[in-house]
Design an enzyme around this catalytic site. Structure first.
Site, short mmCIF file in Angstrom:
data_model
loop_
_atom_site.label_atom_id
_atom_site.label_comp_id
_atom_site.label_asym_id
_atom_site.label_seq_id
_atom_site.Cartn_x
_atom_site.Cartn_y
_atom_site.Cartn_z
N GLU A 31 0.83 -1.21 0.00
CA GLU A 31 0.00 0.00 0.00
C GLU A 31 0.86 1.26 0.00
OE1 GLU A 31 -2.96 -0.17 -0.74
OE2 GLU A 31 -3.22 -2.31 -0.43
N HIS B 63 2.05 2.24 -3.34
CA HIS B 63 1.04 3.01 -4.07
C HIS B 63 1.07 4.48 -3.67
CE1 HIS B 63 -0.85 -0.04 -6.39
NE2 HIS B 63 -1.41 -0.70 -5.40
N GLU C 190 -0.12 -3.15 -10.09
CA GLU C 190 -0.18 -4.03 -8.92
C GLU C 190 1.11 -4.83 -8.80
OE1 GLU C 190 -2.45 -3.90 -6.59
OE2 GLU C 190 -3.37 -2.30 -7.75
#
Lengths: 186, 302
Positions: B142, B145, B224
């Site tokens: 995360e 990102h 991803e």
């Protein structure tokens, strides 16, 4: 103006721009290294603060481990006094080793392992250990980048003119990485 | 990394520009149909600009609210907070705010517009099923990102698409119920407006798959894989995330009530809304994630 003068002017301007870009990059990296170091410092301090608490809690249950407690307390004092990067790393290794022993000893006392205060301290310690590791990782990454820039051509010329120096890596043993003993008691 | 940040900023600009053009076109057509001149166009463009501003500055809060995420203190979740703080040190970013979502399915997402304004949210199921190393893997993913500004594109997409979905549903329903009433009552005066609403509904119905395509283009599956790799660079322990993904894959039959097509792309793994079924047919249309087995394979090869 003759053509050669134009060429000289263009070359000088280009060199100046290149120099400015390299200089800015060097300053940015130096600041990141300093920032990385202060991050390590914050986490190490947090660990110093945790140690007396932890020793006191364990002492209440494990009365026969006097030597170990003294060892950890001493290592902490030495680490707090350390100045240069390598000395500090050395001293921190002692602290890490002592703390690991302390937690290993705690395994032998079921009452202690059930103590809520101890469990909270253990989580804090595990968290702080891994934060130290991450801070060191960040710091060393930035040091490597800075040293590479200072060492390679042509940025080394700019670095020399403005007195940028290689920084030292912070080498300590990897404490809480992967499935660790500290993390999964029992 | 810097190219990705630049690319994501470009994408954000294109998305906002696209939304303004799209809504402007709808408004223009409306204006023509109602013969109200430029008001339709002006109104729609104004709406699009307001929407864009809202999604840029408040998108994270909207997304968090739509998933019923609750902010937690370090005292409530010491382990989670320690991990988030440690990994943000490793990534060299400020510590994001930490949220927990009341869901049984293990999953997580990050949102915000830049590292200074970012949040990480994990489900209760994730906290229950993951050990420390696995949780570190998930948070590392995360935070990757966050560092790459994927959260900016993701959040803008979520709020803009959410708004479009909401508007289209509104029109579809008003046509549906209005249509019934009209037929039963024999009231013919509303016929013109009904036809227009029907037309808009139809347009938006056609638009839905296109919107799905846009999401897929904006938030490509490659992101991803990249976040998996970058996350593993932060934790320096790829098996952690691999093991977490395996657990998430095994629990993919647990439905998530708080997920929807507008936010599907934000999650760590494609959420499923249908009990017992891995991924519903409608979700396939908005399928934004690579197969979990492939992600695990790549992590294990690192």
């Amino acid at each position: 103006m003759p053509a050669w003068l134009w060429i000289v002017i263009v070359v000088v301007v280009l060199l100046l721009i290149g120099g400015i870009l390299v200089y800015n990059r060097l300053v940015a990296l130096r600041n990141r290294v300093d920032n990385g170091w202060s991050q390590i410092d914050v986490q190490l301090r947090r660990r110093y603060d945790l140690i007396p608490n932890l020793v006191e809690t364990v002492q209440g249950y494990a009365t026969h481990e006097r030597e170990l407690f003294e060892h950890v307390t001493e290592a902490r004092a030495r680490a707090m006094d350390a100045n240069a990067v390598p000395d500090q790393a050395q001293a921190e290794n002692q602290v890490t080793r002592g703390l690991r022993q302390l937690l290993a000893v705690a395994e032998n006392y079921p009452d202690l392992k059930a103590n809520e205060n101890f469990l909270a301290l253990q989580e804090e310690l595990t968290g702080t250990e891994s934060k130290i590791a991450y801070a060191r990782q960040f710091y060393n990454d930035q040091v490597m980048r800075l040293n590479t820039l200072i060492g390679s051509f042509p940025s080394n010329l700019v670095a020399k003119v403005f007195g940028f120096r290689d920084r030292e890596f912070f080498d300590i043993e990897d404490p809480a990485r992967g499935p660790s003993v500290v993390d999964f008691p029992g | 990394m810097y190219e990705q940040i630049a690319a994501n900023k470009r994408k954000t600009f294109l998305l906002i520009f696209g939304a303004i053009v799209l809504l402007g076109a709808v408004g223009y057509v409306l204006g023509l149909l109602y013969a109200s001149g430029p008001y339709g166009l002006v109104g729609a463009v104004a709406l699009a600009i307001v929407l864009s501003f809202t999604s840029y500055f408040a998108g994270d809060r909207i997304v968090l609210a739509s998933t019923r995420a609750k902010q937690v203190t370090p005292q409530e979740q010491p382990r989670l907070h320690n991990i988030v703080e440690g990994l943000s040190i490793a990534a060299g970013i400020p510590k994001p705010r930490v949220y927990v979502i009341p869901e049984r399915a293990p999953n997580a997402f990050a949102t915000g517009r830049n590292p200074e304004h970012s949040s990480v949210a994990v489900t209760e199921g994730l906290l229950e099923t993951m050990n420390r190393v696995e949780l570190e893997g998930v948070i590392g993913h995360e935070l990757a990102h966050v560092v790459d500004r994927d959260i900016l594109v993701g959040t803008i997409v979520a709020t803009l698409v959410g708004a479009i979905v909401l508007i289209s549903e509104f029109f579809m329903r008003s046509w549906w119920w209005g249509g019934f009433r009209g037929r039963r009552g024999g009231d013919r005066s509303g016929g013109g407006a009904e036809a227009i609403i029907f037309a808009i509904g139809l347009v938006l119905l056609v638009l839905a798959p296109i919107v799905g395509q846009i999401i897929r283009l904006a938030v490509s599956r490659q992101r991803e894989f990249l976040a998996d790799a970058q996350g593993a660079m932060l934790t320096r322990y790829p098996p952690g995330l691999a093991s977490a993904l395996r657990k998430i894959g095994a629990a993919s039959a647990i439905p998530m009530r708080s997920a929807n097509n507008a936010t599907a792309h934000l999650w760590l793994n494609q959420p499923s809304r249908i009990e017992g079924e891995g991924t519903g047919t409608l979700e396939k249309l908005f399928s934004t994630h690579p197969p979990i087995a492939e992600r695990i394979r790549r992590l294990e090869e690192m």
